[in-house]
Design a protein around this motif. Sequence first.
Motif, PDB file in Angstrom:
ATOM      1  N   ALA A   6      22.454  27.621 -20.490  1.00  0.00           N
ATOM      2  CA  ALA A   6      22.636  27.810 -19.054  1.00  0.00           C
ATOM      3  C   ALA A   6      22.365  29.255 -18.653  1.00  0.00           C
ATOM      4  CB  ALA A   6      24.061  27.417 -18.658  1.00  0.00           C
ATOM      5  N   ASN A   7      21.959  29.424 -17.406  1.00  0.00           N
ATOM      6  CA  ASN A   7      21.850  30.745 -16.767  1.00  0.00           C
ATOM      7  C   ASN A   7      20.865  31.683 -17.461  1.00  0.00           C
ATOM      8  OD1 ASN A   7      23.904  29.997 -14.906  1.00  0.00           O
ATOM      9  ND2 ASN A   7      25.450  30.496 -16.441  1.00  0.00           N
ATOM     10  N   LEU A   8      19.743  31.136 -17.920  1.00  0.00           N
ATOM     11  CA  LEU A   8      18.727  31.970 -18.547  1.00  0.00           C
ATOM     12  C   LEU A   8      17.628  32.316 -17.550  1.00  0.00           C
ATOM     13  CD1 LEU A   8      18.095  30.393 -22.069  1.00  0.00           C
ATOM     14  CD2 LEU A   8      19.338  32.465 -21.523  1.00  0.00           C
ATOM     15  N   ASN A   9      17.112  33.518 -17.641  1.00  0.00           N
ATOM     16  CA  ASN A   9      15.895  33.915 -16.942  1.00  0.00           C
ATOM     17  C   ASN A   9      14.817  34.146 -17.986  1.00  0.00           C
ATOM     18  OD1 ASN A   9      16.955  34.029 -14.242  1.00  0.00           O
ATOM     19  ND2 ASN A   9      18.052  35.880 -14.860  1.00  0.00           N
ATOM     20  N   PRO A  10      13.533  33.962 -17.613  1.00  0.00           N
ATOM     21  CA  PRO A  10      12.484  34.154 -18.619  1.00  0.00           C
ATOM     22  C   PRO A  10      12.504  35.569 -19.199  1.00  0.00           C
ATOM     23  CG  PRO A  10      11.609  33.056 -16.681  1.00  0.00           C
ATOM     24  CD  PRO A  10      12.993  33.522 -16.324  1.00  0.00           C
ATOM     25  N   PHE A  11      12.564  35.663 -20.522  1.00  0.00           N
ATOM     26  CA  PHE A  11      12.427  36.953 -21.181  1.00  0.00           C
ATOM     27  C   PHE A  11      10.979  37.389 -21.121  1.00  0.00           C
ATOM     28  CE2 PHE A  11      14.030  40.149 -24.092  1.00  0.00           C
ATOM     29  CZ  PHE A  11      12.878  40.574 -24.742  1.00  0.00           C
ATOM     30  N   LEU A  12      10.085  36.424 -21.256  1.00  0.00           N
ATOM     31  CA  LEU A  12       8.648  36.656 -21.145  1.00  0.00           C
ATOM     32  C   LEU A  12       8.072  35.571 -20.246  1.00  0.00           C
ATOM     33  CD1 LEU A  12       7.787  37.161 -24.928  1.00  0.00           C
ATOM     34  CD2 LEU A  12       7.994  38.966 -23.233  1.00  0.00           C
ATOM     35  N   SER A  13       7.076  35.880 -19.495  1.00  0.00           N
ATOM     36  CA  SER A  13       6.400  34.868 -18.692  1.00  0.00           C
ATOM     37  C   SER A  13       4.910  34.911 -18.993  1.00  0.00           C
ATOM     38  CB  SER A  13       6.642  35.100 -17.196  1.00  0.00           C
ATOM     39  OG  SER A  13       6.186  36.379 -16.810  1.00  0.00           O
ATOM     40  N   GLY A  14       4.273  33.776 -18.858  1.00  0.00           N
ATOM     41  CA  GLY A  14       2.842  33.706 -19.085  1.00  0.00           C
ATOM     42  C   GLY A  14       2.438  33.580 -20.542  1.00  0.00           C
ATOM     43  N   VAL A  15       3.394  33.404 -21.451  1.00  0.00           N
ATOM     44  CA  VAL A  15       3.064  33.179 -22.857  1.00  0.00           C
ATOM     45  C   VAL A  15       2.886  31.680 -23.047  1.00  0.00           C
ATOM     46  CG1 VAL A  15       3.814  33.420 -25.248  1.00  0.00           C
ATOM     47  CG2 VAL A  15       4.346  35.207 -23.584  1.00  0.00           C
ATOM     48  N   THR A  16       1.687  31.241 -23.299  1.00  0.00           N
ATOM     49  CA  THR A  16       1.388  29.812 -23.287  1.00  0.00           C
ATOM     50  C   THR A  16       1.344  29.196 -24.673  1.00  0.00           C
ATOM     51  OG1 THR A  16      -0.974  30.304 -23.274  1.00  0.00           O
ATOM     52  CG2 THR A  16       0.100  29.993 -21.146  1.00  0.00           C
ATOM     53  N   LEU A  17       1.510  29.997 -25.731  1.00  0.00           N
ATOM     54  CA  LEU A  17       1.471  29.482 -27.090  1.00  0.00           C
ATOM     55  C   LEU A  17       2.765  29.830 -27.819  1.00  0.00           C
ATOM     56  CD1 LEU A  17      -2.175  30.490 -28.121  1.00  0.00           C
ATOM     57  CD2 LEU A  17      -1.381  28.236 -27.375  1.00  0.00           C
ATOM     58  N   ARG A  18       3.254  28.898 -28.602  1.00  0.00           N
ATOM     59  CA  ARG A  18       4.492  29.143 -29.344  1.00  0.00           C
ATOM     60  C   ARG A  18       4.402  30.366 -30.262  1.00  0.00           C
ATOM     61  NH1 ARG A  18       5.399  23.799 -32.439  1.00  0.00           N
ATOM     62  NH2 ARG A  18       3.149  24.070 -32.583  1.00  0.00           N
ATOM     63  N   PRO A  19       3.270  30.570 -30.953  1.00  0.00           N
ATOM     64  CA  PRO A  19       3.215  31.769 -31.798  1.00  0.00           C
ATOM     65  C   PRO A  19       3.442  33.067 -31.041  1.00  0.00           C
ATOM     66  CG  PRO A  19       1.484  30.243 -32.429  1.00  0.00           C
ATOM     67  CD  PRO A  19       2.088  29.709 -31.160  1.00  0.00           C
ATOM     68  N   GLY A  20       3.062  33.110 -29.742  1.00  0.00           N
ATOM     69  CA  GLY A  20       3.331  34.298 -28.946  1.00  0.00           C
ATOM     70  C   GLY A  20       4.818  34.528 -28.778  1.00  0.00           C
ATOM     71  N   CYS A  21       5.571  33.446 -28.590  1.00  0.00           N
ATOM     72  CA  CYS A  21       7.035  33.556 -28.500  1.00  0.00           C
ATOM     73  C   CYS A  21       7.610  33.998 -29.839  1.00  0.00           C
ATOM     74  CB  CYS A  21       7.631  32.216 -28.103  1.00  0.00           C
ATOM     75  SG  CYS A  21       7.113  31.584 -26.499  1.00  0.00           S
ATOM     76  N   ALA A  22       7.075  33.428 -30.908  1.00  0.00           N
ATOM     77  CA  ALA A  22       7.578  33.758 -32.235  1.00  0.00           C
ATOM     78  C   ALA A  22       7.356  35.228 -32.553  1.00  0.00           C
ATOM     79  CB  ALA A  22       6.906  32.871 -33.280  1.00  0.00           C
ATOM     80  N   HIS A  23       6.179  35.752 -32.237  1.00  0.00           N
ATOM     81  CA  HIS A  23       5.910  37.166 -32.471  1.00  0.00           C
ATOM     82  C   HIS A  23       6.846  38.041 -31.648  1.00  0.00           C
ATOM     83  CE1 HIS A  23       2.470  37.362 -35.176  1.00  0.00           C
ATOM     84  NE2 HIS A  23       1.990  36.274 -34.591  1.00  0.00           N
ATOM     85  N   ALA A  24       7.074  37.646 -30.389  1.00  0.00           N
ATOM     86  CA  ALA A  24       7.970  38.422 -29.536  1.00  0.00           C
ATOM     87  C   ALA A  24       9.387  38.435 -30.101  1.00  0.00           C
ATOM     88  CB  ALA A  24       7.972  37.848 -28.122  1.00  0.00           C
ATOM     89  N   CYS A  25       9.832  37.297 -30.621  1.00  0.00           N
ATOM     90  CA  CYS A  25      11.174  37.210 -31.195  1.00  0.00           C
ATOM     91  C   CYS A  25      11.280  38.074 -32.448  1.00  0.00           C
ATOM     92  CB  CYS A  25      11.506  35.758 -31.514  1.00  0.00           C
ATOM     93  SG  CYS A  25      13.217  35.488 -32.055  1.00  0.00           S
ATOM     94  N   LEU A  26      10.287  37.998 -33.296  1.00  0.00           N
ATOM     95  CA  LEU A  26      10.326  38.770 -34.525  1.00  0.00           C
ATOM     96  C   LEU A  26      10.278  40.268 -34.237  1.00  0.00           C
ATOM     97  CD1 LEU A  26      10.449  38.642 -37.588  1.00  0.00           C
ATOM     98  CD2 LEU A  26       7.952  38.604 -37.625  1.00  0.00           C
ATOM     99  N   ASP A  27       9.568  40.654 -33.176  1.00  0.00           N
ATOM    100  CA  ASP A  27       9.451  42.069 -32.832  1.00  0.00           C
ATOM    101  C   ASP A  27      10.721  42.617 -32.193  1.00  0.00           C
ATOM    102  OD1 ASP A  27       6.890  42.169 -33.824  1.00  0.00           O
ATOM    103  OD2 ASP A  27       5.912  41.917 -31.868  1.00  0.00           O
ATOM    104  N   HIS A  28      11.618  41.736 -31.750  1.00  0.00           N
ATOM    105  CA  HIS A  28      12.860  42.159 -31.112  1.00  0.00           C
ATOM    106  C   HIS A  28      13.988  42.076 -32.137  1.00  0.00           C
ATOM    107  CE1 HIS A  28      16.144  42.536 -28.278  1.00  0.00           C
ATOM    108  NE2 HIS A  28      15.278  42.740 -27.301  1.00  0.00           N
TER     109      HIS A  28
END
Length: 216
Positions: free
Chosen positions: A14-36
């Motif tokens: 609940a109550n989430l806002n996009p951390f990233l927008s415009g990332v259309t592929l799962r690997p992009g999310c995965a890279h962002a998570c690993l980098d954080h």
Amino acid sequence: MFTFSLLFTGYIAANLNPFLSGVTLRPGCAHACLDHANCSSFFYDSNSGDCYLEKYVYVASDQLLGREGIQYYSQLNSACPATYIYSRYTNQCLRLYRSPLMRFRDAQPKCGEDSGHIAFIKSEDDNIQASIVANDNHVWIGLGREDINAGWRWTNGHSLGPYNNWSPGLENSSDQIYARMFSDGMWGGSGIAMELSALCEIDVEVEDTALWCEDK
């Protein structure tokens, strides 16, 4: 290889806002998570391509909000068995043994079957993640004392340390020499006869290497 595994679909916190927008592929999310450094898992909205990075790892989809097109991934650790939940942020490898209920003295050998121990809680973040995995169950944590006049120690012999989450008045109740976690994450003492679920932990090291997403 550092792997993200699909845990469930169709639910989001609940109550989430996009951390990233415009990332259309799962690997992009995965890279962002690993980098954080604080990221353990992420929600991916396949409709919008938005990513929602999370510090903790969720396990109970019925406690989350339903939303079509949501995929939820968590990071895996090769030293943490598939039957456990791994949180990179807190570096915890946890499993709830909900049943059968057991006494504290039986919980330790149960956790030992997986080369683990009853869970240690060293910080507020540890406590939050452990409470999520406990999933509204009252559970044993690996804290005890020889008698009511002795200090609390973890089962590895280390003292309690600076962090605790005792419910008011329940740290030194009469005849209570083992510690439990309530469904709200607060702690209380218990006697030798009480039977609860066991929250087990395996000690692991953080892995940060190459990554990919896989579906179970």
